[in-house]
Design a protein around this motif. Structure first.
Motif, mmCIF file in Angstrom:
data_model
loop_
_atom_site.group_PDB
_atom_site.id
_atom_site.type_symbol
_atom_site.label_atom_id
_atom_site.label_comp_id
_atom_site.label_asym_id
_atom_site.label_seq_id
_atom_site.Cartn_x
_atom_site.Cartn_y
_atom_site.Cartn_z
ATOM 1 N N ARG A 31 42.738 29.747 36.175
ATOM 2 C CA ARG A 31 42.000 31.002 36.362
ATOM 3 C C ARG A 31 42.929 32.183 36.624
ATOM 4 O O ARG A 31 42.464 33.308 36.779
ATOM 5 C CB ARG A 31 40.995 30.867 37.504
ATOM 6 N N LEU A 32 44.246 31.916 36.729
ATOM 7 C CA LEU A 32 45.260 32.949 36.978
ATOM 8 C C LEU A 32 45.038 33.684 38.302
ATOM 9 O O LEU A 32 45.391 34.846 38.453
ATOM 10 C CB LEU A 32 45.311 33.962 35.817
ATOM 11 N N PRO A 56 40.980 39.258 32.962
ATOM 12 C CA PRO A 56 40.524 39.187 31.557
ATOM 13 C C PRO A 56 41.328 38.220 30.689
ATOM 14 O O PRO A 56 40.901 37.903 29.580
ATOM 15 C CB PRO A 56 40.668 40.625 31.053
ATOM 16 N N LEU A 57 42.473 37.736 31.186
ATOM 17 C CA LEU A 57 43.318 36.816 30.411
ATOM 18 C C LEU A 57 42.942 35.352 30.641
ATOM 19 O O LEU A 57 43.375 34.477 29.907
ATOM 20 C CB LEU A 57 44.791 37.029 30.774
ATOM 21 N N ALA A 58 42.157 35.100 31.684
ATOM 22 C CA ALA A 58 41.811 33.729 32.069
ATOM 23 C C ALA A 58 40.543 33.274 31.354
ATOM 24 O O ALA A 58 39.731 34.114 30.962
ATOM 25 C CB ALA A 58 41.610 33.661 33.585
ATOM 26 N N PRO A 59 40.351 31.969 31.195
ATOM 27 C CA PRO A 59 41.271 30.905 31.623
ATOM 28 C C PRO A 59 42.344 30.646 30.565
ATOM 29 O O PRO A 59 42.173 30.979 29.400
ATOM 30 C CB PRO A 59 40.341 29.702 31.753
ATOM 31 N N ILE A 60 43.447 30.055 31.028
ATOM 32 C CA ILE A 60 44.463 29.571 30.099
ATOM 33 C C ILE A 60 44.510 28.053 30.203
ATOM 34 O O ILE A 60 43.975 27.462 31.140
ATOM 35 C CB ILE A 60 45.857 30.211 30.334
ATOM 36 N N HIS A 61 45.156 27.425 29.225
ATOM 37 C CA HIS A 61 45.227 25.960 29.143
ATOM 38 C C HIS A 61 46.652 25.488 29.408
ATOM 39 O O HIS A 61 47.596 26.259 29.252
ATOM 40 C CB HIS A 61 44.755 25.501 27.762
ATOM 41 N N GLY A 63 50.299 24.493 29.188
ATOM 42 C CA GLY A 63 51.296 24.826 28.180
ATOM 43 C C GLY A 63 51.257 26.275 27.736
ATOM 44 O O GLY A 63 52.194 26.752 27.112
ATOM 45 N N GLU A 64 50.190 26.987 28.072
ATOM 46 C CA GLU A 64 50.066 28.386 27.651
ATOM 47 C C GLU A 64 50.753 29.327 28.627
ATOM 48 O O GLU A 64 50.927 29.010 29.804
ATOM 49 C CB GLU A 64 48.587 28.782 27.523
ATOM 50 N N ALA A 65 51.086 30.518 28.117
ATOM 51 C CA ALA A 65 51.706 31.559 28.930
ATOM 52 C C ALA A 65 51.130 32.914 28.529
ATOM 53 O O ALA A 65 50.893 33.161 27.345
ATOM 54 C CB ALA A 65 53.219 31.555 28.735
ATOM 55 N N VAL A 66 50.898 33.761 29.524
ATOM 56 C CA VAL A 66 50.448 35.134 29.303
ATOM 57 C C VAL A 66 51.290 36.059 30.178
ATOM 58 O O VAL A 66 51.925 35.610 31.139
ATOM 59 C CB VAL A 66 48.935 35.311 29.608
ATOM 60 N N ILE A 67 51.286 37.349 29.849
ATOM 61 C CA ILE A 67 52.140 38.303 30.558
ATOM 62 C C ILE A 67 51.315 39.455 31.121
ATOM 63 O O ILE A 67 50.343 39.889 30.495
ATOM 64 C CB ILE A 67 53.266 38.801 29.619
ATOM 65 N N THR A 68 51.714 39.906 32.314
ATOM 66 C CA THR A 68 51.111 41.085 32.935
ATOM 67 C C THR A 68 52.238 41.943 33.504
ATOM 68 O O THR A 68 53.391 41.512 33.590
ATOM 69 C CB THR A 68 50.162 40.718 34.101
#
Length: 176
Positions: A31-32, A56-61, A63-68
């Motif tokens: 859920r970040l 707004p980027l969640a959820p991730i699975h 192995g995934e990566a997101v940036i803020t």
């Protein structure tokens, strides 16, 4: 010596206090949101804006990566990676490697020259420390040649034993 090993360092410290690093990596939950360990430390230091940027980027699975943006942290960015829960998310070795690879690829795309990683998945997610260090460092060593913008990778470990394990693992992989 592996050509890119000189761009990698391992030290004991606080991931939320890496003033000379452009981006820090968060050991995120799906859920970040803030939590314990690294995620809690980074969210507390960054302030409530980090949770707002993550929502707004969640959820991730795994192995995934997101940036803020990094907000109240001394860095420009936070790269959030969801590592695998050991013994649950499979194949755990591939998913853990994906975290490091995807974080480096995001850094490359955003022209980030320096990146600090914690030991992803080794806390509450239960990954054995030695195996996690081997996967992390071997993935970084094989991915760095494809990420020329990234000039420095730092592993920031919570305790002296973790820092020493990562240093010895890096030496062994670099010699091979």
């Amino acid at each position: 010596m592996h050509a890119h090993a000189s761009r990698i360092e391992c030290r004991q410290g606080d991931i939320a206090r890496q003033d000379d690093i452009e981006a820090v990596v968060n050991a995120a939950n799906a859920r970040l949101m803030s939590g314990g360990g690294v995620a809690g430390a980074l969210h507390r230091a960054a302030g409530p804006e980090l949770a707002e940027a993550c929502a707004p980027l969640a959820p991730i699975h795994p192995g995934e990566a997101v940036i803020t943006d990094a907000f109240g942290l001394p860095n420009r960015h936070v790269i959030h990676c969801l590592g695998p829960v050991y013994g649950v998310d499979e194949p755990s070795d591939a998913l853990l490697a994906d975290c490091y690879r995807h974080a480096l690829e995001l850094a490359q795309r955003h022209d980030i020259e320096s990146l600090a990683f914690p030991a992803l998945s080794t806390g509450a997610f239960g990954y054995p420390a030695a195996e996690a260090a081997r996967i992390a460092l071997s993935t970084v060593l094989t991915t760095l040649p494809h990420c020329p913008a990234v000039r420095q990778v730092r592993f920031v470990l919570f305790d002296a034993a973790g820092a020493e394990l990562h240093r010895h693992t890096l030496e062994a992989l670099s010699a091979g």
